[in-house]
Design a protein around this motif. Structure first.
Motif, PDB file in Angstrom:
ATOM      1  N   LYS A  32     -11.418   1.825  21.167  1.00 15.83           N
ATOM      2  CA  LYS A  32     -11.274   3.171  21.735  1.00 15.83           C
ATOM      3  C   LYS A  32      -9.913   3.313  22.406  1.00 15.83           C
ATOM      4  N   ALA A  33      -9.427   2.231  23.036  1.00 14.91           N
ATOM      5  CA  ALA A  33      -8.130   2.285  23.701  1.00 14.91           C
ATOM      6  C   ALA A  33      -7.005   1.897  22.741  1.00 14.91           C
ATOM      7  N   LEU A  34      -7.259   0.852  21.952  1.00 22.06           N
ATOM      8  CA  LEU A  34      -6.202   0.370  21.051  1.00 22.06           C
ATOM      9  C   LEU A  34      -6.774  -0.309  19.812  1.00 22.06           C
ATOM     10  N   ILE A  35      -6.170   0.034  18.685  1.00 14.53           N
ATOM     11  CA  ILE A  35      -6.396  -0.733  17.453  1.00 14.53           C
ATOM     12  C   ILE A  35      -5.014  -1.038  16.905  1.00 14.53           C
ATOM     13  N   GLN A  36      -4.738  -2.310  16.728  1.00 11.74           N
ATOM     14  CA  GLN A  36      -3.434  -2.667  16.183  1.00 11.74           C
ATOM     15  C   GLN A  36      -3.622  -3.651  15.040  1.00 11.74           C
ATOM     16  N   VAL A  37      -2.898  -3.418  13.963  1.00 16.32           N
ATOM     17  CA  VAL A  37      -2.939  -4.362  12.853  1.00 16.32           C
ATOM     18  C   VAL A  37      -1.518  -4.795  12.546  1.00 16.32           C
ATOM     19  N   ILE A  38      -1.329  -6.099  12.556  1.00 13.88           N
ATOM     20  CA  ILE A  38       0.000  -6.659  12.323  1.00 13.88           C
ATOM     21  C   ILE A  38      -0.069  -7.478  11.044  1.00 13.88           C
ATOM     22  N   ASP A  39       0.780  -7.160  10.099  1.00 12.41           N
ATOM     23  CA  ASP A  39       0.752  -7.931   8.853  1.00 12.41           C
ATOM     24  C   ASP A  39       2.149  -8.414   8.498  1.00 12.41           C
ATOM     25  N   ASN A  40       2.196  -9.388   7.587  1.00 10.64           N
ATOM     26  CA  ASN A  40       3.493  -9.876   7.112  1.00 10.64           C
ATOM     27  C   ASN A  40       3.685  -9.477   5.645  1.00 10.64           C
ATOM     28  N   GLY A  41       3.176  -8.302   5.321  1.00  9.46           N
ATOM     29  CA  GLY A  41       3.272  -7.811   3.944  1.00  9.46           C
ATOM     30  C   GLY A  41       4.634  -7.239   3.624  1.00  9.46           C
ATOM     31  N   LYS A  42       4.670  -6.423   2.582  1.00 13.34           N
ATOM     32  CA  LYS A  42       5.979  -6.041   2.045  1.00 13.34           C
ATOM     33  C   LYS A  42       6.715  -4.990   2.862  1.00 13.34           C
ATOM     34  N   GLY A  43       6.076  -4.391   3.871  1.00 14.90           N
ATOM     35  CA  GLY A  43       6.782  -3.435   4.716  1.00 14.90           C
ATOM     36  C   GLY A  43       7.116  -2.140   3.993  1.00 14.90           C
ATOM     37  N   MET A  44       7.808  -1.242   4.702  1.00 17.44           N
ATOM     38  CA  MET A  44       8.161   0.046   4.098  1.00 17.44           C
ATOM     39  C   MET A  44       9.621   0.369   4.390  1.00 17.44           C
ATOM     40  N   SER A  45      10.203   1.128   3.492  1.00 14.67           N
ATOM     41  CA  SER A  45      11.553   1.637   3.737  1.00 14.67           C
ATOM     42  C   SER A  45      11.460   2.723   4.795  1.00 14.67           C
ATOM     43  N   GLU A  46      12.601   3.160   5.287  1.00 14.20           N
ATOM     44  CA  GLU A  46      12.617   4.197   6.315  1.00 14.20           C
ATOM     45  C   GLU A  46      11.928   5.470   5.819  1.00 14.20           C
ATOM     46  N   THR A  47      12.271   5.877   4.622  1.00 14.54           N
ATOM     47  CA  THR A  47      11.694   7.111   4.070  1.00 14.54           C
ATOM     48  C   THR A  47      10.197   6.955   3.838  1.00 14.54           C
ATOM     49  N   ASP A  48       9.807   5.810   3.265  1.00 13.75           N
ATOM     50  CA  ASP A  48       8.383   5.579   3.006  1.00 13.75           C
ATOM     51  C   ASP A  48       7.593   5.559   4.307  1.00 13.75           C
ATOM     52  N   ALA A  49       8.196   4.991   5.338  1.00 10.58           N
ATOM     53  CA  ALA A  49       7.497   4.893   6.620  1.00 10.58           C
ATOM     54  C   ALA A  49       7.170   6.297   7.124  1.00 10.58           C
ATOM     55  N   ARG A  50       8.083   7.188   6.941  1.00 10.27           N
ATOM     56  CA  ARG A  50       7.860   8.565   7.372  1.00 10.27           C
ATOM     57  C   ARG A  50       6.837   9.250   6.453  1.00 10.27           C
ATOM     58  N   MET A  51       7.011   9.034   5.165  1.00 11.82           N
ATOM     59  CA  MET A  51       6.145   9.653   4.153  1.00 11.82           C
ATOM     60  C   MET A  51       4.686   9.200   4.271  1.00 11.82           C
ATOM     61  N   ALA A  52       4.523   7.962   4.677  1.00 11.18           N
ATOM     62  CA  ALA A  52       3.181   7.358   4.684  1.00 11.18           C
ATOM     63  C   ALA A  52       2.181   8.188   5.473  1.00 11.18           C
TER      64      ALA A  52
END
Ligand code: ADP
Ligand code: MG
Length: 609
Positions: free
Chosen positions: A55-75
């Protein structure tokens, strides 16, 4: 006066909030979406952090392929996905996500922070979003992969926030989703930290390791491996031995192409495979994985994709049931010879050649298909439960079982001893089986299991009245036991006496063994008692047998002739005679068959006569 038009487009944030209602119902749904995104991104390590049950926080940290700047916004845009491009792609989905709704929904109902960096980029992207509005976007230094945190879920939708359950209840849902995703991907490291405490730490490993890490080490020796490969589908995973069955629907998991699904239909198929081995009102445990061509399933029939539609439900049912039966058979819990999925069926065209859409028609006329759909075929499964049992077991089960379903056919085989030809020598095979000729075929008797049945009935009778004869020990043996074991043994003394043990307490933690049942080898007193205590302790506590019943079961298992022991003609004969004077000669107390019967007409058919 002009009456104005009244239809307006909803602003993005409201449209997204409404859409979020489907995808994000509670913290656990966000957890599922974020974990799946991380798995889709090819991560090998995924960490989930929650505070206040998400309820206060959900965080997921992965070491996957990441996103480009544009993709990060688009996502965060609705229907923004990298996973499908056109309608055909819908039929070959290999990823968990594909609708491009999750991040947009999450951004509509919580305060989101994203940090992401691709391997090839030196710097990553930081984005802050609230109410579907980007508050901040900047370049940042961050680890390879993606970290998404969402705070204060439903902060802007108080009605939904109030609808959330207690932290304990929401946490249960989170753990459930966490387990489902982590079971689907054993080769990924997962951890779950709740309010600063790590509650799961799952190293990457084999499927079995993952399952045991999650379900508990008590499953260690209790899993039967399922593994069938065909070109239509692969089924693998584990089913719990019958003794792990529970009174409550507990550890039951199906994964189709790595996706956890709920299917009452397939569940029914598994239950059917356990029929006769577990109590009617108990549930078998299983973790089963089915991999098949994505075009054979539709995952787009349910908002959270927990239900899917199979192109051919019947064949799924048949495969699942046959695979589980086969597995149980190999573990010698069920008659084994009626499962030949491996060599013969694998050899059939329908299986050995790739299964394509246009081959499906042909396949349904093939041997494989028939084995599932035509009577008297190895895997024949009929929708009608009763007759299924009848045909499936027709040639293999003992007279009693068949009798239960089909009285008129078998009333003359009640006493199978009569059918064992008295003047034909018995043959011991591999120091495990006894072959006994009958007037219309032969019996394949499992020496250990048969003897277990014999002893079970003998001890049962003793335990309920007629006491077992005791052989007095010439030199009484003393055993010393630690606290809990001593308490257990003293608790068992009256029951032990009934089955022929003369044991008495002699001071603290010491017991004096004065006599043992007539058929326990003298000299083994101490071992026998210790083993008994050990077995008794490990006896599945899920099934509520009485103390005495447990004792009887332990004793008969412990004292049964083992495989590997050479038997004389006389011993084999006595065993078979004893077996067929039993009330239920056909099964062990735990439901394994004690013998298989091969009848002439079946043999003829096997040889194509
Ligand atoms: P979907 O998973 O259905 O595509 P989402 O809204 O969950 O939709 O995600 C949108 C897109 O954002 C994904 O298609 C993917 O390209 C990207 N994405 C989301 N999460 C991650 C992540 N952890 N790592 C890399 N890319 C991600
Ligand atoms: Mg997704």
């Amino acid at each position: 006066m002009v009456v104005p038009d009244i239809i307006q487009l909803l602003p993005d944030n409201i449209a997204n909030q409404i859409a979020a209602g489907e995808v994000i119902q509670r913290p656990a749904s966000a957890v599922k979406e974020l974990l799946e995104n991380a798995a889709d991104a090819g991560a090998t390590e995924i960490r989930l952090v929650v505070n206040d049950a998400g309820k206060a926080l959900i965080q997921v940290i992965d070491n996957g392929k990441g996103m480009s700047e544009t993709d990060a916004r688009m996502a965060f845009e609705r229907h923004a996905t990298s996973k499908i491009q056109n309608i055909e792609d819908l039929f070959r989905i290999k990823t968990m996500g594909f609708r491009g709704e999750a991040l947009a929904s999450i951004a509509a109902v919580s305060q989101v922070e994203l940090k992401t960096r691709r391997k090839e980029d030196e710097l990553g992207t930081y984005i802050e979003i609230e109410n579907s509005q980007v508050l901040k976007q900047e370049v940042c230094a961050c680890a390879e992969g993606t970290s998404i945190s969402m705070k204060n879920l439903f902060f802007n939708v108080p009605a939904r926030r109030n609808f959330l359950k207690s932290n304990a209840a929401e946490m249960r849902h989170i753990v459930e989703e966490f387990i489902r995703v982590s079971m689907a991907f054993p080769t990924i490291f997962f951890s779950l930290t709740s309010n600063g405490q790590e509650v799961f730490h799952l190293e990457a490993g084999s499927l079995k390791q993952r399952i045991i890490q999650i379900l508990g080490t008590h499953y260690n020796a209790k899993l039967v491996s399922v593994n069938e490969e065909t070109d239509y589908l692969n089924i693998y995973g584990f089913v719990g031995k019958p003794e792990t069955a529970r009174k409550t629907r507990g550890d039951q998991y199906f994964f189709v192409n790595s996706r956890f699904i709920k299917s009452a239909y397939l569940n029914h198929a598994v239950n059917g495979a356990f029929e006769g081995m577990i109590a009617k009102d108990s549930f078998p445990s299983y973790v089963l994985y089915i991999d098949l061509d994505p075009s054979q399933i539709d995952i787009n029939v349910h908002p959270t994709k927990q239900e899917i539609k199979f192109e051919d439900e019947k064949i799924m049912y048949a495969f699942v049931q046959a695979a589980v039966k086969h597995a149980l058979a190999q573990f010698s819990i069920a008659p084994s010879l009626d499962f030949t999925l491996n060599p013969e069926i694998q050899g059939l065209d329908a299986i050995s050649k790739p299964f394509t859409h246009d081959k499906k028609e042909a396949a349904s006329a093939s041997g494989l298909y028939k084995t599932f759909t035509q009577k008297n075929q190895a895997h024949f499964i009929e929708s009608n439960q009763q007759s299924e049992l009848k045909h499936w077991k027709d040639f293999f089960t003992s007279p009693q079982k068949i009798e239960a379903v089909d009285k008129p056919v078998t009333h003359n085989t009640q006493h199978a001893t009569l059918k064992v030809l008295p003047d034909t020598p018995l043959l011991q095979l591999h120091k495990t089986y006894i072959i006994a000729a009958t007037n219309n075929g032969f019996l394949l008797v499992h020496q250990q299991l048969a003897h277990e049945r014999v002893l079970y009935e003998r001890y049962s009778i003793a335990a309920h009245g007629k006491q077992m004869p005791t052989q007095k020990s010439l030199f009484p043996v003393t055993i010393e036991l630690a606290g809990a074991d001593a308490a257990l043994l003293s608790d068992l003394l009256p029951d032990l006496a009934a089955i022929g043990y003369e044991v008495e307490m002699s001071g603290n933690h010491h017991f004096l063994i004065q006599g043992i049942p007539a058929d326990v080898t003298a000299g083994n007193e101490k071992d026998s008692i210790e083993l008994l205590i050990e077995q008794f302790k490990h006896f599945s506590s899920d099934i509520s047998f009485s103390k005495r019943e447990k004792l009887v079961r332990c004793m008969s298992r412990q004292q049964a002739i083992k495989s590997g022991q050479t038997l004389s003609q006389k011993e084999m004969l006595v065993l078979i005679e004893d077996l067929f004077t039993c009330g239920s000669p056909n099964v062990t107390p735990t439901g394994s068959p004690t013998y298989l019967e091969f009848k002439e007409d079946y043999l003829d058919r096997m040889f194509g006569r």
